[in-house]
Write an enzyme that holds these catalytic residues in place. Sequence first.
Site: not given
Lengths: 557, 168
Positions: A114, A163
Amino acid sequence: MLLSGSDILVKTLIEQGCDTVFGYPGGQILNVYDSLYKYQNEINHILTAHEQGAAHAADGYARATGKVGVVISTSGPGATNLVTGIATAYLDSIPLVAICGNVPTTQIGTDSFQEIDITGVTLPITKHNYFVSDAADLADTIRAAFKLAKSGRPGPVLIDVPKDVQIAKCEYEVMPPVEKDEPFAAKDVRIKEAVGIINSAKRPFVYLGGGVITADAQDEVLALAEKIDAPIGCSLMGISAVPTDNPRFLGMQGMHGHYASSMSMHNADVIISLGVRFNDRVTGNRAKFATGAKIVHIDIDGSELNKTVNSVCGLRGDVKLTLQKLIPLLKKDTKSDWMAKVDSFREEENNYLDNREGLTPRRAILTLNKHLGENTAVCTDVGQHQMWSAQSLNFKTPRRFLSSGGLGTMGFGFGAAIGAAFGTKERSVLVTGDGSFGMNLNEMATAVRYNIPIVILIMDNGVLGMVRQWQTLFYNKHYSNTVLGHKTDFTALAKAFGADGESVTTPEELDAALDRAFNADGTYLIDCMIDKDEFVLPMLPPGGSIDDIITKLEVEP
Amino acid sequence: MSRYTVAVLVNNHFGVLNRVTSMFRRRQFNIRALTVSETETSALSRITVVFDGEETAKQQLINQLYKLPDVCSIKELSDDDSVSCELLLIKMKNDAKFRDDICSAADAFGAITVDYSKDYIMFRLTDTTRRIDDFINLMHDFTILEICRTGSVSLERGSTTIRQIINF
């Protein structure tokens, strides 16, 4: 205070005055969603069925309120699903901040699960985008994004947040909301030039676009038209900028514009163009466009001046501030000959009006008009229904016609109607076609989840009507892949989602259904059956000029 | 159609060149040459664009450049008010029959021999784009093995600098 990157992200959104965001969670944005959970009393997150719907909702929210819309998605497919929504906002100059998660910085560039280079993907469809590699930059980047999104000519800005940046701890201090760059008027020397041209005009035409809505300049536009005795026309994006019942207002011009508006523009000797960009749907064949007219063009974006048509006087500046300086310098004038000519165009237009009995598209829109409140936002998708809406809907207040003008995005309307309902805190309306509705009807789940009052009016003709119209006129009636032949029962579909609805076949039934829809507690769908061979008229054929205008069509079956 | 040279001062960030060239590509500007370099300030890079087109297209290019947040200032440079040059490396086949012709042409242009073997000769020439074009044209009479040129760099004459321009 020491906070995680994701907390800083959400706190900065709150600090910037953002009370509602739209989005969809996923692996690389989980930390932000944890922070949204933590601060849920301060910021409202609306979960859509698909990221595209979320992007259109944030866009609709921005169009209806003038505030910056915010959409959040995860990395990879979440981010690419935003692309059509971001591009829609870009083409219509809508202030939007899109926030995407991404894989940790250590994995960037390795084709991780992803992972997508979304700053690369969105480079040509954003005003600017940011990849945040350090949590220490996060708050200031979001502030810069808000400032950029709403300054000058507004537009979308994307922020990509890996992230590990969401996890890292960093100092955060609350700051006041950023102000947009101070708007400025055009240079005095240019204003003087414009005054000379406008004062010598015999047949002036005021032509406005979305820039007038952005600049909140409707009062100035009306004052201008009043002072020099000019009619007003608009582009699709300009609809709702001035009240449709204003006696000077002729409506949209262009490919499917009002006859009187297009004719007046074509016959004008000076076109005062405000916050428009003369796209091909507006001008048709540029070599034959308003050949007798001098164009005075005011726009905040200097690159729009002389981009597609040459203006004799280009004024770079905020429309409102520039008009405020310009209007006092103009001489008050009456132009009875010109206004009589405009009236004759109007009479001619009235002769062309479609007054057939039965549930015609125009009758459907006129029936809808009776139910609209002054503050009701009407959203559309793209195609024939969009043009019928643009031609015949009534508006009193700016920011109440929400339509994808530049990109022409089928599937825009449902998300936009959700965003508009949250923005206006009122019932919104979606006028759509059975083709467009099929593109993003999954957002019915969103509408029902939040019990959003939306009236959905599907102009159901079983075909892709606008493409069919072109096939009829220019492709020998080869109806290639435009006959939908669906057996979808839209009313049953609405009920399956938990909403309500009904199907109508006469104007009287539609009127009664709209009564129920506008009093419904939640979303209400009306499947409005119309004929497959209705046309949008008038029509300027692509690449044609006003001489080629089609006002009546008889097509043998 | 005319040729224009535009100097653009941009933030020295990762990816800024991509933003500039991406805009040129999508709006189909006909870029003749483009150079990028660091400047007297580490925070800024300088892009020199040589562009062929009409006056209106050049104005559109400048207007579109202004809209990129990473663009700090822009200066259009005219031949009269600026100094421009570029660098050429050219590798010629060392053919005994033409060796003297090649070397005397190089001499006439002030090209410097930077490498020499029995198979090839490499010259370096720093000059205006026009002179470099002329030199290459001349070399076409012989066997060119390889060419590499940098594109133009330009500075305005006088003590003013592009950083002093505030045209926003």
